[in-house]
Motif scaffolding. Sequence first.
Motif, short mmCIF file in Angstrom:
data_model
loop_
_atom_site.label_atom_id
_atom_site.label_comp_id
_atom_site.label_asym_id
_atom_site.label_seq_id
_atom_site.Cartn_x
_atom_site.Cartn_y
_atom_site.Cartn_z
N ILE A 100 0.86 -1.18 0.00
CA ILE A 100 0.00 0.00 0.00
C ILE A 100 0.89 1.23 0.00
N GLU A 101 0.62 2.17 -0.92
CA GLU A 101 1.36 3.42 -0.97
C GLU A 101 0.38 4.59 -0.96
N ILE A 102 0.82 5.70 -0.39
CA ILE A 102 0.05 6.95 -0.49
C ILE A 102 0.58 7.69 -1.70
N LEU A 103 -0.25 7.81 -2.74
CA LEU A 103 0.20 8.47 -3.96
C LEU A 103 0.02 9.98 -3.91
N ALA A 104 -0.95 10.44 -3.13
CA ALA A 104 -1.18 11.89 -3.04
C ALA A 104 -2.09 12.20 -1.87
N ARG A 105 -1.99 13.43 -1.39
CA ARG A 105 -2.91 13.94 -0.39
C ARG A 105 -3.77 14.97 -1.10
N ARG A 106 -5.05 14.65 -1.25
CA ARG A 106 -5.95 15.47 -2.06
C ARG A 106 -6.99 16.15 -1.19
N LYS A 107 -7.71 17.09 -1.77
CA LYS A 107 -8.78 17.77 -1.03
C LYS A 107 -9.79 16.77 -0.50
N THR A 108 -10.03 15.73 -1.27
CA THR A 108 -11.04 14.75 -0.89
C THR A 108 -10.51 13.66 0.04
N GLY A 109 -9.20 13.62 0.25
CA GLY A 109 -8.63 12.60 1.13
C GLY A 109 -7.28 12.12 0.64
N LEU A 110 -6.88 10.97 1.14
CA LEU A 110 -5.60 10.38 0.77
C LEU A 110 -5.78 9.38 -0.37
N LEU A 111 -5.00 9.54 -1.41
CA LEU A 111 -5.08 8.64 -2.57
C LEU A 111 -4.21 7.42 -2.29
N LEU A 112 -4.84 6.29 -2.01
CA LEU A 112 -4.13 5.07 -1.67
C LEU A 112 -4.02 4.14 -2.87
N TYR A 113 -2.84 3.60 -3.06
CA TYR A 113 -2.54 2.69 -4.17
C TYR A 113 -2.21 1.33 -3.58
N VAL A 114 -3.00 0.34 -3.93
CA VAL A 114 -2.85 -1.02 -3.40
C VAL A 114 -2.45 -1.92 -4.57
N TYR A 115 -1.30 -2.57 -4.47
CA TYR A 115 -0.81 -3.30 -5.64
C TYR A 115 -0.03 -4.55 -5.25
N ARG A 116 0.05 -5.46 -6.22
CA ARG A 116 0.84 -6.68 -6.10
C ARG A 116 2.09 -6.51 -6.97
N PRO A 117 3.25 -6.28 -6.36
CA PRO A 117 4.47 -6.03 -7.13
C PRO A 117 4.77 -7.10 -8.18
N THR A 118 4.58 -8.37 -7.84
CA THR A 118 4.90 -9.44 -8.78
C THR A 118 4.04 -9.33 -10.03
N MET A 119 2.75 -9.15 -9.85
CA MET A 119 1.84 -9.03 -10.99
C MET A 119 2.09 -7.75 -11.77
N LEU A 120 2.34 -6.64 -11.04
CA LEU A 120 2.53 -5.36 -11.71
C LEU A 120 3.80 -5.36 -12.55
N ARG A 121 4.87 -5.95 -12.02
CA ARG A 121 6.11 -6.04 -12.81
C ARG A 121 5.87 -6.81 -14.10
N ALA A 122 5.14 -7.92 -14.00
CA ALA A 122 4.86 -8.73 -15.19
C ALA A 122 4.04 -7.95 -16.19
N TYR A 123 3.08 -7.18 -15.71
CA TYR A 123 2.24 -6.39 -16.61
C TYR A 123 3.06 -5.29 -17.30
N LEU A 124 3.85 -4.55 -16.51
CA LEU A 124 4.63 -3.45 -17.08
C LEU A 124 5.73 -3.94 -18.01
N ALA A 125 6.10 -5.23 -17.89
CA ALA A 125 7.15 -5.79 -18.75
C ALA A 125 6.64 -6.14 -20.14
N GLN A 126 5.32 -6.08 -20.36
CA GLN A 126 4.80 -6.34 -21.70
C GLN A 126 5.42 -5.32 -22.67
N PRO A 127 5.91 -5.78 -23.82
CA PRO A 127 6.69 -4.90 -24.70
C PRO A 127 6.05 -3.56 -25.02
#
Length: 237
Positions: free
Chosen positions: A83-110
Amino acid sequence: MIIGASGAKPSRTADLERKLVHHCSPALAGLKPANMFVYREGIDADAGENPDGSAALSALDSTKFAHDLGICRKKLEPCGVRIEILARRKTGLLLYVYRPTMLRAYLAQPEVFRYLQDEGYDPSDLSVCIAKLHRRICGTDLAATLSGSCAFPHEIGFFLGYPYDDVVGFIENKGENSLCSGCWKVYSRARDAQACFCCYKTCTAAYEDLFDEGVPIDCLASIDENFPAQEAFAAAV
């Protein structure tokens, strides 16, 4: 907000966990690499605004939230979820929830890799990529505050695991002319996308029921990332 059988209000940590389940079940279940949402709890409307126009946290609320977030991180990191805090916005905290293993595989697509490289990212280094995404979101938030408009970095869809053609289609069409929309705006393979939307909705409903029945969030997030479901996700998108 769920009220327990005793009528007591749930703890702040339980409230954060409930929101994680509500907004991020597909990522918790390993159906997609990431989810993102705005967390409002703990924002002090009387504490003013930060210089970038985002809502401020009182010192006490900030400490409490850091404690709650730390508990959730400790539970989910062994399950392959961060879990990462990507930004603090007027409406609240923008939270990013991710699976590093899956995300790396996705971003590695050519095609995704090349697109992000052209945007100044280093897709081979996930932590650097997310740090740059954080900076770009804060930059667009500031620009949006000054202009009175709403903006996000165009490439945000890649970090949420959206199909390449739909991310590029959204950018090229400036958000218009989509075939359909659900979790994202769709520009190709509409039937497959709608099946994904249905799958995510079903997953969220099931996870919310399980959580409300007392299943811990770390149990909901405990999956084998090598299970063929990951290939099923890739085929679906």
